[in-house]
Design an enzyme around this catalytic site. Structure first.
Site, PDB file in Angstrom:
ATOM      1  N   ASN A 272       0.834  -1.208   0.000  1.00 53.50           N
ATOM      2  CA  ASN A 272       0.000   0.000   0.000  1.00 53.50           C
ATOM      3  C   ASN A 272       0.868   1.258   0.000  1.00 53.50           C
ATOM      4  O   ASN A 272       1.874   1.335   0.692  1.00 53.50           O
ATOM      5  CB  ASN A 272      -0.865   0.037   1.260  1.00 53.50           C
ATOM      6  CG  ASN A 272      -1.426  -1.315   1.608  1.00 53.50           C
ATOM      7  OD1 ASN A 272      -2.201  -1.862   0.864  1.00 53.50           O
ATOM      8  ND2 ASN A 272      -0.988  -1.868   2.729  1.00 53.50           N
ATOM      9  N   GLU A 305       8.455  -5.105  -1.083  1.00 53.80           N
ATOM     10  CA  GLU A 305       7.327  -4.159  -0.927  1.00 53.80           C
ATOM     11  C   GLU A 305       7.803  -2.733  -1.190  1.00 53.80           C
ATOM     12  O   GLU A 305       7.085  -1.940  -1.794  1.00 53.80           O
ATOM     13  CB  GLU A 305       6.701  -4.279   0.461  1.00 53.80           C
ATOM     14  CG  GLU A 305       6.233  -5.688   0.859  1.00 53.80           C
ATOM     15  CD  GLU A 305       5.369  -6.380  -0.172  1.00 53.80           C
ATOM     16  OE1 GLU A 305       4.670  -5.702  -0.939  1.00 53.80           O
ATOM     17  OE2 GLU A 305       5.398  -7.631  -0.221  1.00 53.80           O
ATOM     18  N   GLU A 327       4.491  -7.901 -10.377  1.00 55.68           N
ATOM     19  CA  GLU A 327       5.027  -8.924  -9.480  1.00 55.68           C
ATOM     20  C   GLU A 327       6.299  -9.588 -10.024  1.00 55.68           C
ATOM     21  O   GLU A 327       7.285  -9.746  -9.301  1.00 55.68           O
ATOM     22  CB  GLU A 327       3.970  -9.964  -9.123  1.00 55.68           C
ATOM     23  CG  GLU A 327       2.783  -9.401  -8.329  1.00 55.68           C
ATOM     24  CD  GLU A 327       3.179  -8.680  -7.043  1.00 55.68           C
ATOM     25  OE1 GLU A 327       4.335  -8.821  -6.609  1.00 55.68           O
ATOM     26  OE2 GLU A 327       2.321  -7.964  -6.475  1.00 55.68           O
TER      27      GLU A 327
HETATM   28  N1  B3K Z   1       0.858  -7.438  -3.800  1.00 55.18           N
HETATM   29  C1  B3K Z   1       0.748  -8.229  -2.616  1.00 55.18           C
HETATM   30  C2  B3K Z   1       0.065  -9.520  -2.822  1.00 55.18           C
HETATM   31  C3  B3K Z   1      -1.398  -9.438  -2.699  1.00 55.18           C
HETATM   32  C4  B3K Z   1      -1.956 -10.854  -2.689  1.00 55.18           C
HETATM   33  C5  B3K Z   1      -3.430 -10.846  -2.730  1.00 55.18           C
HETATM   34  N2  B3K Z   1      -3.947 -12.192  -2.716  1.00 55.18           N
HETATM   35  C6  B3K Z   1       2.084  -8.490  -2.002  1.00 55.18           C
HETATM   36  C7  B3K Z   1       3.213  -8.510  -2.930  1.00 55.18           C
HETATM   37  O1  B3K Z   1       3.295  -9.234  -3.884  1.00 55.18           O
HETATM   38  O2  B3K Z   1       4.078  -7.701  -2.742  1.00 55.18           O
HETATM   39 ZN    ZN Z   2       4.694  -8.045  -4.918  1.00 51.88          ZN
END
Ligand code: B3K
Ligand code: ZN
Length: 865
Positions: A272, A305, A327
Site C-alpha cells: 500500500n 514491498e 510482481e
Molecule cells: N501485492 C501483494 C500480494 C497481494 C496478494 C493478494 N492475494 C504483495 C506482494 O506481492 O508484494
Molecule cells: Zn509483490
C-alpha cells in the site's frame, strides 16, 4: 468432468480479451471511517466523471454491503439506484457528479482478512486484489486512479495510532475519549493500494535522505515489546531505498514511509502506498527467535514491498491479467537486491530451488497458466509461483539478452512513459524494444505460453578436426487449453571444459535458441569437451543431456560458474536416485566422491558447500518420474543419506567442528557456517553413529541462536531417539508465548519422516495452540503436512482426507487461504491408480460440498478437469 449441478454452480469466468476501459472515472475520493471493532461506519464521497459517450449507469462494486444512504450531488436518493447482486447501480444524468454512500461493517467478524479486519485487537486493511469493495461501494478496479483524502475517528485509548496513505494533514481530540486523523495522498492510486490502520502500537523511527536531499521519516509499527526485533527490517528498508536509487535511479516520493506488522495476514506483506502492512513474520527478527532464513525473508520482503513503490504503485496494472507486470518485475528486483547484499551464487541457487519446487510442478499440472493468464474465476488464485517467480525469470532473460545498460534504458523509458498510469505487460515489452532496438516479437511468447520448455542438448566431438558440435532442440509441453506450442527464444549461457586439462576452451557464449532446433560449432577443441549449459540458470527450462556421472562429477569440481557446479552435483544426485528407484540398484560411489571433493575443497565457502550438499527433495525426484512412488523415493533417498553419512562420517565431523561458532553474527561467513553445521549434523545422524542424537541435543540446548536450535530440532524431530521428546517439550516450554516460533514447533513436527507423523499431526490439530483463524498457524501444520511427501501420500489416503477436512473448514472462514491449500491434491495424475483415485475422491467430495467459495471451487474443479 464437472457434473451438471457443479457446472450450474460455477462462478462466471473473467477473460483478458473482454477488457473494456472503465465507464466512469473517479478523480477524487473522500472517505470517513468511524472505527469500532464491532460496528464501523464508513462513508464514501466519490467525484465521478463519465468516461466517453455512453448511457450506462455507474456500477459501484460491493461485497456483502448494504447501502444505508445514497446521495447524488448532496441529495438523498430513494429510486435512482438499485442493487445488482453485490453491486450498487446508479443512474446518473450528467457527465460529472458527486456520489455518496454509507455502510456499516464489522471488522471483528471479518475472518476472510480482506477489507477492514481486526488482528490482535488492532484494525487494519487488506485491499489487493478486491478487498476494498468489502468496506464501501466503489469502482474497485486497478485502472481507476483517484486522489484520496481520509478521515478516521476512533477511541483514543484503544486506538492511539491512526494511519493511512500519504501525509497526515490534520489530527485532534474529540468528545467522549475519541480522536481523529486526516490523511491526504497526493499520488493518484487504485483502490487496491489503499490502507488504513487504527492500533495501539509503538514505532521504531528512523530517517533516510534521498539522493536529491529529501528527508523521509521511516517508522515500523509493532507491539511495544517487539521493538528490539525491528532493527533488521529497518536496516533492510534503508538499504533498499539506497539500492533502488543506485541501480534503477528511483527515489522515494513522500515525506514518510510506514510499515505496520500484524499477526493475522493472508500472505507475506502488502505494498500500500507509503503504508505497507506486513505479516509479522517478515518484520520481526532477533537471534533468539529467527533463523537465518527468517532474517533473509525479512530483508527480501521489505525490499520487495518497497520496490513496488515504483514497479506497481507509480506505474500500476491496467487489469489483474497484467499482475506479473508488477510482481514478476518486482521479484526480479528483490532477487537482484539480495544478490548484491551477499553471495550472488547462493541467492541464485535458492531462487532456482524455489522455482523448481513451486513453479515447475504448477506448470506441469492442471493449474498451469501463462505468466499473463487468459481467464480466471477468482483472481486471488493467480498470485502464483508462475506469475511471481516465472515472471521474474522472464524479466531476468530480458536482462541477460539485452545486457544491463539496455535493460536499464528500457526500465527508464517504461517508468517515464507510464508514470501515474495503469499499464500492461505489452507496454513493458514495447519500452524494452524501443530503448534497446531489439525485436522482441517472438519473446512475447513467454507471456502467453504456459509450460516449462525442455531443451535436449547433445554434444559430439570430432578429435581429428578439433571440432565439437552442439545440437539443441526445444519442445514446449501441452498445458490445459494450450495443446500446441510454438518454439520460444531461450537464452542459454554455455561453456565447454577440457576433460583432461579441466580448463574452459573459450569465453562463455550466450546462445539464444530461437527455433525448434539449432547447431553450434566450436572449433579448436582438441581434447574431449564437457558441456556446461544453462549456466546461472539463464533460462527457466529443463535441460535433458546425456552427460555421464563422470562428466557431472567433473563439472561439480571444475566448472567456474558456481551455479553450474551446484547444478552438476544436483543432476548427479537426481540421476543416481531416479536410477535407484527405477532399477532398485544404486551405485552411490560417484555421488560420495563428488561430495567428498566439494566438502573438503578449501577454496569453497561454507554457504556454497551447504547448498551443494543438500539432497534433491523427494518431491523434485518424483517430478522426474513417470509415476511417482513416494515410498520407493523416500527409501532411495534415505539410503543415499545413510551411505553419505557413514562413508564420509569423518569429513562430516570435521565440517561440524569447523563450523562451530563462538558467538552469533549475521555475516555471510557465519551464516554459511551455521548452514553447513546443521547439514553436517543431519549426515552424522544419518550415519547411525551412537552419539549422534546426543550431539544434536547438545546443539539444541547450547544454541545461542534460532538457526542452530531449530536445525538441531529438525534433525531430532526425524529421529526415533528419546532425545526427540526432550526437544519437543523443551522447545514448547521455551517459546509457548511466541506465535511465530510456535509455528516452527508445529511445522517441524509436521515435516518429520517418522512413521507416526500423521498421528502426531492429527493430535496437533487438536492442540490448544492450533487455530484455523490464523493463516501462519494453519500453514505451519496443514501446509507443512501436505508438503511432506511420505506422510501426505501415506497409502490409504489418510493424509488426503485430513487435508480436505481442514480445507473445507477453512473455506467457511477464509476462502483465499483455503484455496492455496488445494494444489497438492491436484497432482493426482502423477501417482499410481490407487493414490490417484483417493486424491480425486477428496477433490470430488469438496466439489460436492454445498456453499463452496468460488476460490476453492475454481482450484478444485480445475484440478479434476
Ligand atoms: N501485492 C501483494 C500480494 C497481494 C496478494 C493478494 N492475494 C504483495 C506482494 O506481492 O508484494
Ligand atoms: Zn509483490
Amino acid at each position: 468432468m464437472l457434473d451438471a449441478q457443479s457446472a450450474a454452480a460455477a462462478p462466471p469466468v473473467i477473460r483478458r480479451e473482454d477488457y473494456r476501459k472503465p465507464d466512469w472515472l473517479m478523480p477524487d475520493v473522500h472517505l470517513e471511517f468511524r472505527l469500532d471493532p464491532a460496528r464501523t461506519q464508513v462513508a464514501g464521497r466519490l467525484k465521478v466523471t463519465r468516461n466517453g459517450a455512453h448511457g450506462r449507469p455507474l456500477r459501484l462494486n460491493g461485497d456483502g454491503l448494504t447501502p444505508l444512504a445514497v446521495l447524488i450531488d448532496g441529495e438523498p436518493q430513494a429510486d435512482a439506484w438499485r442493487m445488482d447482486g453485490p453491486d450498487l447501480l446508479i443512474d446518473l444524468p450528467g457527465d460529472a457528479h458527486v456520489v455518496e454512500t454509507r455502510v456499516e461493517i464489522s471488522p471483528e467478524a471479518n475472518s476472510q482478512l480482506m477489507g477492514l479486519y481486526a488482528s490482535g485487537g488492532n484494525l487494519c486493511t487488506q485491499c489487493e486484489p478486491e478487498g476494498f469493495r468489502r468496506m464501501i461501494f466503489f469502482i474497485d478496479r486497478p485502472d481507476v486512479l483517484s486522489r484520496y483524502t481520509v478521515r478516521m475517528e476512533a477511541d483514543k485509548t484503544r486506538f492511539p495510532v491512526l494511519l493511512s496513505n500519504g501525509d497526515r494533514t490534520a489530527s485532534g481530540d474529540l468528545d467522549g475519549g475519541r480522536h481523529f486523523a486526516e490523511w491526504t495522498d497526493p499520488f493518484p492510486k487504485p483502490s487496491y493500494l489503499f490502507a488504513l490502520v487504527a492500533a495501539d502500537l509503538a514505532a521504531n523511527v528512523d530517517s533516510f535522505t534521498t539522493k536529491s536531499g529529501r528527508p523521509v521519516k521511516l517508522a515500523i509499527w509493532v507491539v511495544e515489546k517487539d521493538l528490539p526485533k525491528t532493527e533488521h527490517a529497518m536496516a533492510a528498508l534503508k538499504a533498499s531505498m539506497a539500492w533502488d536509487e543506485k541501480v534503477y535511479g528511483r527515489e522515494y516520493d513522500l515525506g514518510e514511509f510506514n510499515i505496520v506488522a500484524v499477526a493475522d495476514f493472508n500472505f507475506g506483506a502488502m505494498e500500500n502506498k507509503s503504508l505497507n502492512i506486513f505479516n509479522s513474520r517478515y518484520i520481526l527478527a532477533d537471534p533468539e527467535t529467527a533463523t537465518d532464513i527468517d532474517y533473509d525473508g525479512v530483508s527480501g520482503v521489505v525490499a520487495h514491498e518497497y520496490f513496488h513503490n515504483w514497479s506497481g504503485n507509480r506505474v500500476t496494472c491496467r487489469d489483474w491479467f497484467q499482475l506479473s507486470l508488477k510482481e514478476g518485475f518486482t521479484v526480479f528486483r528483490d532477487q537482484s537486491f539480495t544478490a548484491d547484499q551477499g553471495s550472488a551464487a547462493v541467492k541464485r541457487i535458492e531462487d532456482v530451488r524455489l522455482l523448481r519446487a513451486a513453479q515447475f510442478p504448477e506448470d506441469a499440472g492442471p493449474l498451469a497458466h501463462p505468466i499473463r493468464p487468459e481467464s480466471y474465476m477468482e483472481v486471488s488464485n493467480f498470485y502464483t509461483a508462475t506469475v511471481y517467480n516465472k515472471g521474474a525469470e522472464i524479466i531476468r532473460m530480458l536482462h541477460t539478452m539485452l545486457g544491463p545498460q539496455k535493460f536499464r534504458a528500457g526500465c527508464d523509458l517504461y517508468f517515464a512513459r507510464h508514470d501515474g498510469t495503469a499499464a500492461t505487460c505489452e507496454d513493458f515489452v514495447v519500452a524494452m524494444e524501443d530503448a534497446s532496438g531489439v525485436d522482441l516479437t517472438r519473446f512475447r511468447l513467454w507471456y502467453s505460453q504456459a509450460g516449462t520448455p525442455r531443451v535436449r542438448a547433445a554434444l559430439s566431438h570430432e578429435p581429428a578436426g578439433a571440432r565439437a558440435l552442439l545440437t539443441l532442440e526445444q519442445t514446449v509441453p501441452p498445458t490445459p487449453g494450450q495443446p500446441e506450442k510454438q518454439p520460444m527464444p531461450i537464452p542459454l549461457r554455455i561453456a565447454l571444459f577440457g576433460e583432461r586439462s579441466g580448463r574452459a576452451f573459450e569465453e562463455e557464449r550466450l546462445v539464444v535458441l530461437e527455433d525448434e532446433r539449432c547447431e553450434i560449432l566450436f572449433e579448436g577443441i582438441a581434447e574431449r569437451p564437457v558441456l556446461s549449459i544453462n549456466r546461472g540458470f539463464s533460462a527457466p527450462v529443463i535441460i535433458d543431456s546425456d552427460r555421464s556421472a563422470a562428466d557431472l562429477a567433473f563439472l561439480s569440481a571444475h566448472d567456474d560458474d558456481p551455479f553450474a557446479r551446484y547444478e552438476a552435483m544436483q543432476q548427479l544426485m537426481v540421476d543416481t536416485l531416479v536410477g535407484a528407484v527405477s532399477t532398485g540398484q544404486a551405485d552411490h560411489g560417484p555421488v560420495i566422491e563428488a561430495v567428498r571433493n566439494t566438502l573438503t575443497d578449501p577454496k569453497l565457502d561454507s554457504a556454497f558447500i551447504g547448498e551443494t550438499m543438500l539432497l534433491p527433495s523427494e518431491a523434485f525426484i518424483g517430478d522426474q518420474m513417470a509415476v511417482v512412488d513416494p515410498v520407493a523415493i523416500h527409501r532411495a533417498r534415505e539410503a543415499l543419506r545413510r551411505d553419505l553419512g557413514g562413508q564420509l562420517e569423518g569429513e562430516w565431523r570435521d565440517a561440524y567442528e569447523r563450523s562451530r561458532a563462538n558467538r552469533f553474527e549475521l555475516s555471510p561467513q557465519a551464516k554459511g557456517a551455521r548452514r553447513l553445521r546443521t547439514i553436517a549434523l543431519g549426515f552424522i545422524m544419518a550415519s547411525g553413529a551412537e552419539d549422534a542424537a546426543g550431539i544434536a541435543l547438545r546443539q539444541f540446548e547450547e544454541a545461542d541462536n534460532m538457526t542452530d536450535r531449530q536445525g538441531a530440532f529438525g534433525v531430532l524431530a526425524n529421529s526415533l531417539a528419546p532425545e526427540r521428546d526432550v526437544a519437543i517439550a523443551a522447545f514448547y516450554d521455551r517459546f509457548r508465548d511466541n506465535g511465530l516460533v510456535l509455528d516452527k514447533w508445529f511445522s517441524t513436527q509436521a515435516f518429520s519422516i517418522r512413521p507416526d507423523t500423521l498421528d502426531r499431526v492429527e493430535e496437533l490439530s487438536r492442540h490448544p495452540d492450533f487455530t484455523l483463524a490464523n493463516p501462519n498457524r494453519l500453514r505451519s501444520l496443514v501446509g507443512a503436512m501436505s508438503g511432506n511427501q511420505l506422510v501426505f501420500h501415506e497409502a490409504g489416503g489418510r493424509g488426503y482426507r485430513f487435508l480436505a477436512d481442514m480445507l473445507l473448514k477453512v473455506d467457511g472462514l477464509n476462502p483465499q487461504t483455503a484455496a492455496k491449500l488445494v494444489p497438492p491434491l491436484g497432482r493426482w495424475r502423477r501417482f499410481d491408480e490407487g493414490r490417484a483415485a483417493l486424491m480425486k475422491a477428496e477433490l470430488q467430495r469438496m466439489l460436492d460440498t454445498p456453499g463452496l467459495s468460488k476460490d476453492v471451487f475454481e482450484q478444485v474443479s480445475k484440478s479434476l478437469a
